[in-house]
Design a protein around this motif. Structure first.
Motif, short mmCIF file in Angstrom:
data_model
loop_
_atom_site.label_atom_id
_atom_site.label_comp_id
_atom_site.label_asym_id
_atom_site.label_seq_id
_atom_site.Cartn_x
_atom_site.Cartn_y
_atom_site.Cartn_z
N ALA A 11 0.83 -1.21 0.00
CA ALA A 11 0.00 0.00 0.00
C ALA A 11 0.86 1.26 0.00
CB ALA A 11 -0.92 -0.01 1.22
N ARG A 12 2.08 1.16 0.55
CA ARG A 12 2.97 2.33 0.60
C ARG A 12 3.94 2.38 -0.57
NH1 ARG A 12 3.35 0.43 6.01
NH2 ARG A 12 5.43 -0.33 5.56
N THR A 13 3.92 1.37 -1.43
CA THR A 13 4.87 1.29 -2.54
C THR A 13 4.38 2.13 -3.72
OG1 THR A 13 5.55 -0.92 -1.90
CG2 THR A 13 6.01 -0.27 -4.16
N ARG A 14 5.28 2.92 -4.26
CA ARG A 14 5.02 3.70 -5.48
C ARG A 14 6.10 3.30 -6.47
NH1 ARG A 14 0.82 4.04 -3.36
NH2 ARG A 14 0.12 5.75 -2.06
N SER A 15 5.75 2.43 -7.41
CA SER A 15 6.78 1.92 -8.31
C SER A 15 6.27 1.82 -9.73
CB SER A 15 7.23 0.53 -7.84
OG SER A 15 8.18 0.00 -8.73
N LEU A 58 16.95 -20.61 -0.02
CA LEU A 58 17.61 -21.75 0.60
C LEU A 58 19.11 -21.51 0.65
CD1 LEU A 58 15.54 -24.56 -1.14
CD2 LEU A 58 15.15 -23.50 1.09
N ASP A 59 19.82 -22.30 1.46
CA ASP A 59 21.27 -22.16 1.58
C ASP A 59 21.95 -22.18 0.21
OD1 ASP A 59 21.12 -22.01 4.30
OD2 ASP A 59 21.63 -24.10 4.65
N GLY A 60 22.90 -21.30 0.01
CA GLY A 60 23.66 -21.25 -1.24
C GLY A 60 22.92 -20.58 -2.38
N SER A 61 21.78 -19.96 -2.09
CA SER A 61 20.98 -19.32 -3.12
C SER A 61 21.58 -17.98 -3.52
CB SER A 61 19.55 -19.11 -2.60
OG SER A 61 18.78 -18.45 -3.56
N LYS A 62 21.66 -17.75 -4.83
CA LYS A 62 22.08 -16.45 -5.36
C LYS A 62 21.07 -16.05 -6.44
CE LYS A 62 26.98 -17.00 -4.53
NZ LYS A 62 28.32 -17.02 -5.11
N THR A 63 20.48 -14.88 -6.26
CA THR A 63 19.45 -14.39 -7.16
C THR A 63 19.85 -13.02 -7.68
OG1 THR A 63 17.79 -15.56 -5.84
CG2 THR A 63 16.99 -13.93 -7.39
N LEU A 64 19.74 -12.82 -8.97
CA LEU A 64 19.96 -11.53 -9.59
C LEU A 64 18.60 -10.89 -9.81
CD1 LEU A 64 21.81 -9.45 -11.04
CD2 LEU A 64 21.41 -10.77 -13.13
N VAL A 65 18.42 -9.68 -9.28
CA VAL A 65 17.14 -8.96 -9.44
C VAL A 65 17.41 -7.71 -10.27
CG1 VAL A 65 15.23 -7.81 -8.28
CG2 VAL A 65 16.31 -9.82 -7.22
N VAL A 66 16.67 -7.59 -11.37
CA VAL A 66 16.81 -6.45 -12.27
C VAL A 66 15.47 -5.71 -12.28
CG1 VAL A 66 17.26 -5.72 -14.64
CG2 VAL A 66 18.45 -7.71 -13.70
N LYS A 67 15.51 -4.41 -12.03
CA LYS A 67 14.32 -3.58 -12.12
C LYS A 67 14.12 -3.16 -13.57
CE LYS A 67 14.57 -1.56 -7.51
NZ LYS A 67 14.66 -0.28 -6.78
N VAL A 68 12.90 -3.37 -14.07
CA VAL A 68 12.60 -2.98 -15.45
C VAL A 68 11.36 -2.09 -15.44
CG1 VAL A 68 13.61 -5.06 -16.47
CG2 VAL A 68 11.21 -5.06 -15.87
N PRO A 69 11.27 -1.16 -16.38
CA PRO A 69 10.08 -0.29 -16.44
C PRO A 69 8.82 -1.10 -16.65
CG PRO A 69 11.81 0.50 -17.92
CD PRO A 69 12.23 -0.85 -17.43
N ARG A 70 7.78 -0.68 -15.98
CA ARG A 70 6.48 -1.34 -16.11
C ARG A 70 5.99 -1.18 -17.54
NH1 ARG A 70 2.91 -3.06 -12.38
NH2 ARG A 70 4.22 -2.29 -10.72
#
Length: 70
Positions: A11-15, A58-70
């Motif tokens: 509710a507080r997110t503006r993205s 989980l243990d050993g997890s690596k995640t790449l997060v990329v923000k892209v325009p809506r």
């Protein structure tokens, strides 16, 4: 590690962006909008930060997060 983006957070997110999550290694469980997915290395999913979501890494997890325009 566990991440919870609750309805109050949403509710507080503006993205104008979405999150593309690419699993580099290990695995992560993600849930959003009554959909659930377990990502393993080489897979990806899309997260909308305007909606609640939950992630469990989980243990050993690596995640790449990329923000892209809506």
């Amino acid at each position: 590690m566990r991440v919870r983006h609750t309805p109050a957070h949403s509710a507080r997110t503006r993205s104008d962006e979405l999150f593309v999550c690419y699993q580099v290694s290990g695995s992560v469980f993600m849930a959003q909008n009554a959909s659930e997915v377990t990502l393993s290395a080489g897979t990806l999913t899309l997260i909308d930060p305007l909606l609640p979501y939950e992630c469990r890494f989980l243990d050993g997890s690596k995640t790449l997060v990329v923000k892209v325009p809506r």
